[in-house]
Design an enzyme around this catalytic site. Structure first.
Site, PDB file in Angstrom:
ATOM      1  N   SER A 128       0.828  -1.206   0.000  1.00 57.16           N
ATOM      2  CA  SER A 128       0.000   0.000   0.000  1.00 57.16           C
ATOM      3  C   SER A 128       0.859   1.252   0.000  1.00 57.16           C
ATOM      4  O   SER A 128       1.934   1.286   0.572  1.00 57.16           O
ATOM      5  CB  SER A 128      -0.913   0.033   1.228  1.00 57.16           C
ATOM      6  OG  SER A 128      -1.630   1.257   1.228  1.00 57.16           O
ATOM      7  N   LYS A 182      -4.368  -6.663   3.650  1.00 55.94           N
ATOM      8  CA  LYS A 182      -4.411  -5.547   2.703  1.00 55.94           C
ATOM      9  C   LYS A 182      -5.855  -5.245   2.291  1.00 55.94           C
ATOM     10  O   LYS A 182      -6.254  -4.093   2.143  1.00 55.94           O
ATOM     11  CB  LYS A 182      -3.568  -5.864   1.458  1.00 55.94           C
ATOM     12  CG  LYS A 182      -3.686  -4.834   0.328  1.00 55.94           C
ATOM     13  CD  LYS A 182      -3.106  -3.512   0.719  1.00 55.94           C
ATOM     14  CE  LYS A 182      -3.255  -2.335  -0.200  1.00 55.94           C
ATOM     15  NZ  LYS A 182      -3.552  -2.408  -1.564  1.00 55.94           N
ATOM     16  N   HIS A 185      -7.408  -3.409   5.060  1.00 59.10           N
ATOM     17  CA  HIS A 185      -6.814  -2.056   5.010  1.00 59.10           C
ATOM     18  C   HIS A 185      -7.614  -1.198   4.030  1.00 59.10           C
ATOM     19  O   HIS A 185      -7.992  -0.065   4.326  1.00 59.10           O
ATOM     20  CB  HIS A 185      -5.340  -2.156   4.576  1.00 59.10           C
ATOM     21  CG  HIS A 185      -4.736  -0.856   4.100  1.00 59.10           C
ATOM     22  ND1 HIS A 185      -5.042  -0.295   2.875  1.00 59.10           N
ATOM     23  CD2 HIS A 185      -3.873   0.003   4.689  1.00 59.10           C
ATOM     24  CE1 HIS A 185      -4.391   0.842   2.729  1.00 59.10           C
ATOM     25  NE2 HIS A 185      -3.673   1.050   3.826  1.00 59.10           N
ATOM     26  N   ASN A 186      -7.895  -1.752   2.863  1.00 61.83           N
ATOM     27  CA  ASN A 186      -8.626  -0.982   1.858  1.00 61.83           C
ATOM     28  C   ASN A 186     -10.078  -0.742   2.262  1.00 61.83           C
ATOM     29  O   ASN A 186     -10.651   0.296   1.938  1.00 61.83           O
ATOM     30  CB  ASN A 186      -8.559  -1.692   0.503  1.00 61.83           C
ATOM     31  CG  ASN A 186      -7.199  -1.549  -0.155  1.00 61.83           C
ATOM     32  OD1 ASN A 186      -6.206  -1.311   0.528  1.00 61.83           O
ATOM     33  ND2 ASN A 186      -7.132  -1.705  -1.450  1.00 61.83           N
ATOM     34  N   GLU A 189      -9.901   2.077   4.480  1.00 58.75           N
ATOM     35  CA  GLU A 189      -9.628   3.240   3.626  1.00 58.75           C
ATOM     36  C   GLU A 189     -10.937   3.783   3.030  1.00 58.75           C
ATOM     37  O   GLU A 189     -11.191   4.987   3.058  1.00 58.75           O
ATOM     38  CB  GLU A 189      -8.659   2.786   2.529  1.00 58.75           C
ATOM     39  CG  GLU A 189      -8.309   3.795   1.472  1.00 58.75           C
ATOM     40  CD  GLU A 189      -7.427   3.141   0.384  1.00 58.75           C
ATOM     41  OE1 GLU A 189      -6.406   2.507   0.721  1.00 58.75           O
ATOM     42  OE2 GLU A 189      -7.777   3.259  -0.801  1.00 58.75           O
TER      43      GLU A 189
HETATM   44  P1  NBP Z   1      -2.637  -2.195 -13.175  1.00 58.22           P
HETATM   45  O1  NBP Z   1      -3.429  -2.810 -12.125  1.00 58.22           O
HETATM   46  O2  NBP Z   1      -3.242  -1.156 -14.036  1.00 58.22           O
HETATM   47  O3  NBP Z   1      -2.088  -3.386 -14.138  1.00 58.22           O
HETATM   48  C1  NBP Z   1      -1.335  -3.093 -15.275  1.00 58.22           C
HETATM   49  C2  NBP Z   1      -0.253  -4.131 -15.440  1.00 58.22           C
HETATM   50  O4  NBP Z   1      -0.799  -5.440 -15.613  1.00 58.22           O
HETATM   51  C3  NBP Z   1       0.556  -3.836 -16.713  1.00 58.22           C
HETATM   52  O5  NBP Z   1       1.896  -4.155 -16.477  1.00 58.22           O
HETATM   53  C4  NBP Z   1      -0.102  -4.784 -17.715  1.00 58.22           C
HETATM   54  O6  NBP Z   1       0.721  -5.109 -18.797  1.00 58.22           O
HETATM   55  C5  NBP Z   1      -0.310  -5.979 -16.830  1.00 58.22           C
HETATM   56  N1  NBP Z   1      -1.195  -6.975 -17.436  1.00 58.22           N
HETATM   57  C6  NBP Z   1      -2.506  -6.930 -17.701  1.00 58.22           C
HETATM   58 BR1  NBP Z   1      -3.581  -5.496 -17.413  1.00 58.22          BR
HETATM   59  N2  NBP Z   1      -2.986  -8.035 -18.258  1.00 58.22           N
HETATM   60  C7  NBP Z   1      -1.917  -8.847 -18.365  1.00 58.22           C
HETATM   61  C8  NBP Z   1      -1.758 -10.154 -18.863  1.00 58.22           C
HETATM   62  N3  NBP Z   1      -2.790 -10.846 -19.324  1.00 58.22           N
HETATM   63  N4  NBP Z   1      -0.511 -10.671 -18.847  1.00 58.22           N
HETATM   64  C9  NBP Z   1       0.519  -9.982 -18.381  1.00 58.22           C
HETATM   65  N5  NBP Z   1       0.433  -8.729 -17.860  1.00 58.22           N
HETATM   66  C10 NBP Z   1      -0.780  -8.179 -17.858  1.00 58.22           C
HETATM   67  O7  NBP Z   1      -1.246  -1.626 -12.607  1.00 58.22           O
HETATM   68  P2  NBP Z   1      -0.915  -0.863 -11.234  1.00 58.22           P
HETATM   69  O8  NBP Z   1      -1.882   0.234 -10.970  1.00 58.22           O
HETATM   70  O9  NBP Z   1       0.535  -0.556 -11.314  1.00 58.22           O
HETATM   71  O10 NBP Z   1      -1.137  -1.992 -10.135  1.00 58.22           O
HETATM   72  C11 NBP Z   1      -0.428  -3.207 -10.116  1.00 58.22           C
HETATM   73  C12 NBP Z   1      -0.990  -4.088  -9.011  1.00 58.22           C
HETATM   74  O11 NBP Z   1      -0.804  -3.419  -7.761  1.00 58.22           O
HETATM   75  C13 NBP Z   1      -2.492  -4.338  -9.145  1.00 58.22           C
HETATM   76  O12 NBP Z   1      -2.801  -5.624  -8.692  1.00 58.22           O
HETATM   77  C14 NBP Z   1      -3.099  -3.309  -8.234  1.00 58.22           C
HETATM   78  O13 NBP Z   1      -4.355  -3.699  -7.733  1.00 58.22           O
HETATM   79  C15 NBP Z   1      -2.058  -3.232  -7.123  1.00 58.22           C
HETATM   80  N6  NBP Z   1      -2.008  -1.942  -6.408  1.00 58.22           N
HETATM   81  C16 NBP Z   1      -2.149  -0.775  -7.073  1.00 58.22           C
HETATM   82  C17 NBP Z   1      -2.066   0.432  -6.382  1.00 58.22           C
HETATM   83  C18 NBP Z   1      -2.191   1.754  -7.088  1.00 58.22           C
HETATM   84  O14 NBP Z   1      -2.196   2.787  -6.394  1.00 58.22           O
HETATM   85  N7  NBP Z   1      -2.255   1.793  -8.415  1.00 58.22           N
HETATM   86  C19 NBP Z   1      -1.823   0.416  -5.013  1.00 58.22           C
HETATM   87  C20 NBP Z   1      -1.653  -0.799  -4.371  1.00 58.22           C
HETATM   88  C21 NBP Z   1      -1.743  -1.979  -5.076  1.00 58.22           C
HETATM   89  P3  NBP Z   1       0.574  -4.306 -20.181  1.00 58.22           P
HETATM   90  O15 NBP Z   1       1.415  -3.084 -20.045  1.00 58.22           O
HETATM   91  O16 NBP Z   1       1.096  -5.260 -21.173  1.00 58.22           O
HETATM   92  O17 NBP Z   1      -0.875  -3.985 -20.374  1.00 58.22           O
END
Ligand code: NBP
Length: 469
Positions: A128, A182, A185-186, A189
């Site tokens: 987080s 987690k 936590h959300n 949140e």
């Molecule tokens: P996203 O949740 O938007 O996911 C995008 C990523 O997943 C890209 O690298 C994309 O690759 C990849 N992906 C997808 Br979509 N489908 C795929 C597939 N079939 N095979 C391989 N790769 C695939 O990214 P994020 O916001 O950076 O979050 C990443 C993780 O962390 C998520 O699980 C999210 O819930 C969690 N999280 C996010 C936050 C936040 O603030 N954003 C905070 C805490 C946790 P591509 O580039 O090829 O499409």
């Protein structure tokens, strides 16, 4: 160059986490399904850095030193399954895979089993802190394979945020415990965000305060007992002026909030295990109602109601509101910790609530000063069923409840909805009621379904033929 650690998924979280790990003197291999994103990341953010780009999972796996250690930061659900399906056959027994995404805990349980078949240590780990946290230090909630955790502990501890009681990283227990923590936590949140939104609504629609004035109130609250990240950013949001119109930017944002994933799952799980988490649930439903924008716009002209004006003395109302918000925020934490304890018993996580509070002290979205006191309370009484029962938090209730009841009456009289605040007082009034009207419910159940009931004056199970005699 053989890499110490690998990151799969280079969207916002993966990129920043990779840079964070690299900044602690590790070489990091990176891979993203879409090559362009990897190339762009390397070009824009990795010059002179020990980051090894790879363009296939095979290349990625070969770039890592053995036993391989890696984290997945990809979209939760089928995307994670798609990566793991290709990844597991490429790995060797003893490698460590951390799923840092927001996976559903049941998926994590399933993946632990799959990884186990390959001899892979799998860690379902909540991360987080959003973009900034990933780069400078998130809160890290690990769970799963203990042996695997020991292999990556040094790296995880180094990249984590540092709070008042040390690095905000911990191993919480077996199975999906990390992702469950987690998820809750959300849920908390969601509830704090909704509470803040309701306080903002009461000040904005009810007291007709300007954004700048409200920002000052949030700044004052943030300097006191409510000191926390979400209150800090609320002040900043209220101060932001839209350059095109000169209006507060927040006033120009569409009032429709998304709800998906962890907040909803937290409520679903609370229902599954019979844990009382109404403030978290109402916060999810508040977002669901917000999404009905078109219906709400039409209903405004059909369903009558008061004019939303609160006619109380402003300073007195704000004093009451401060206590109200403190109680509601505390209710969110109280319900969240209670859910963790219930889930821990039900699912065998063996969670340490004091350690959860400690990890949440920095890096994560719900970081707050009050967590230091909560950790202390749980250290003294690990099985405390509700934080309100501990002296410092009972005092918050004692001091704030009359004001809360006044705020409640004024909000309802003015027609401003306050679902989170309402749910908090109902929850506490129910919790402190030695007798609730569930006797009537039991009688009704027995009446129409012969479900039987117990009596308070004698032992046994009873059924009454209600229509007879
Ligand atoms: P996203 O949740 O938007 O996911 C995008 C990523 O997943 C890209 O690298 C994309 O690759 C990849 N992906 C997808 Br979509 N489908 C795929 C597939 N079939 N095979 C391989 N790769 C695939 O990214 P994020 O916001 O950076 O979050 C990443 C993780 O962390 C998520 O699980 C999210 O819930 C969690 N999280 C996010 C936050 C936040 O603030 N954003 C905070 C805490 C946790 P591509 O580039 O090829 O499409």
């Amino acid at each position: 160059m053989s890499a110490d650690f690998g990151v799969i998924g280079l969207a916002v979280m993966g990129q920043n986490l990779a840079l964070n790990v690299e900044s602690r003197d590790y070489t990091v291999a990176v891979y993203n399904r879409t090559r362009f994103r990897t190339d762009e990341f390397m070009r824009d953010k990795c010059e002179g850095k020990r980051v090894v780009p790879t363009h296939s999972l095979k290349e990625f796996v070969e770039a890592l030193s053995v036993p391989r250690k890696m984290i997945l930061m990809v979209k939760a659900g089928p995307a994670t399954d798609a990566v793991l399906e290709q990844l597991f056959p490429l790995l060797s027994s003893g490698d460590v895979v951390i799923d840092g995404g927001n996976a559903h805990y049941s998926d994590t349980e399933k993946r632990i089993q799959q990884a186990g078949k390959h001899g892979i240590h799998y860690l379902g780990t909540g991360i987080s802190g959003g973009e900034d946290g990933a780069l400078h230090g998130p809160a890290i909630m690990a769970g799963g394979d203990r042996e695997g955790y020991e292999q990556v502990e040094e790296i995880l501890v180094k990249i984590a945020a540092v709070g008042p009681e040390g690095p905000c990283c911990a191993y919480f227990g077996p199975g999906s415990s990390g992702h469950y923590v987690k998820m809750v936590h959300n849920g908390i949140e969601y509830a704090i965000m909704e509470t803040i939104a309701e306080a903002y609504d009461l000040m904005s629609r009810g007291l007709k305060m300007t954004a700048q004035k409200m920002a000052s109130v949030f700044a004052e609250w943030n300097n006191g007992d409510l000191s926390s990240y979400l209150f800090e950013i609320t002040e900043k949001i209220l101060r932001r002026v839209d350059p095109d119109t000169g209006k507060p930017l927040v006033d120009l944002i569409l009032d429709r909030a998304a709800q998906k994933g962890t907040g909803k799952w937290s409520t679903q799980s609370a229902l599954d295990i019979g844990s009382p988490a109404p403030t978290i649930a109402m916060s999810v439903f508040a977002r669901v109602i917000s999404a009905l924008k078109e219906e709400r716009v039409e209903a405004q002209d059909v369903l009558s109601g008061p004019d939303n004006k609160i006619s109380a003395d402003r300073d007195e109302f704000l004093r009451d509101l401060f206590g109200t918000v403190k109680i509601t925020v505390l209710a969110a934490y109280a319900q969240g910790f209670r859910q963790l304890q219930d889930a821990s018993r039900e699912r065998g996580y063996n969670l340490d609530s004091a350690e959860v509070a400690r990890v949440w002290m920095a890096g994560c979205i719900i970081r707050a000063r009050t967590l230091t006191q909560m950790a202390q309370v749980f250290r003294e009484e690990p099985d405390l069923p509700l934080v309100f029962l501990a002296t410092p938090f009972r005092e918050v209730w004692d001091k704030g409840q009359s004001g809360l009841r006044r705020v409640l009456a004024q909000a309802h009289a003015s027609g401003i909805p306050i679902p989170a605040i309402d749910s908090a007082i109902d929850f506490l009034d129910a919790y402190r009621s030695a007798r609730l009207p569930a006797n009537m419910i039991q009688a009704q159940r027995d009446f129409f379904g012969a479900h039987t009931y117990k009596r308070i004056d004698k032992d046994g199970v009873f059924h009454t033929k209600w229509e007879e005699g």
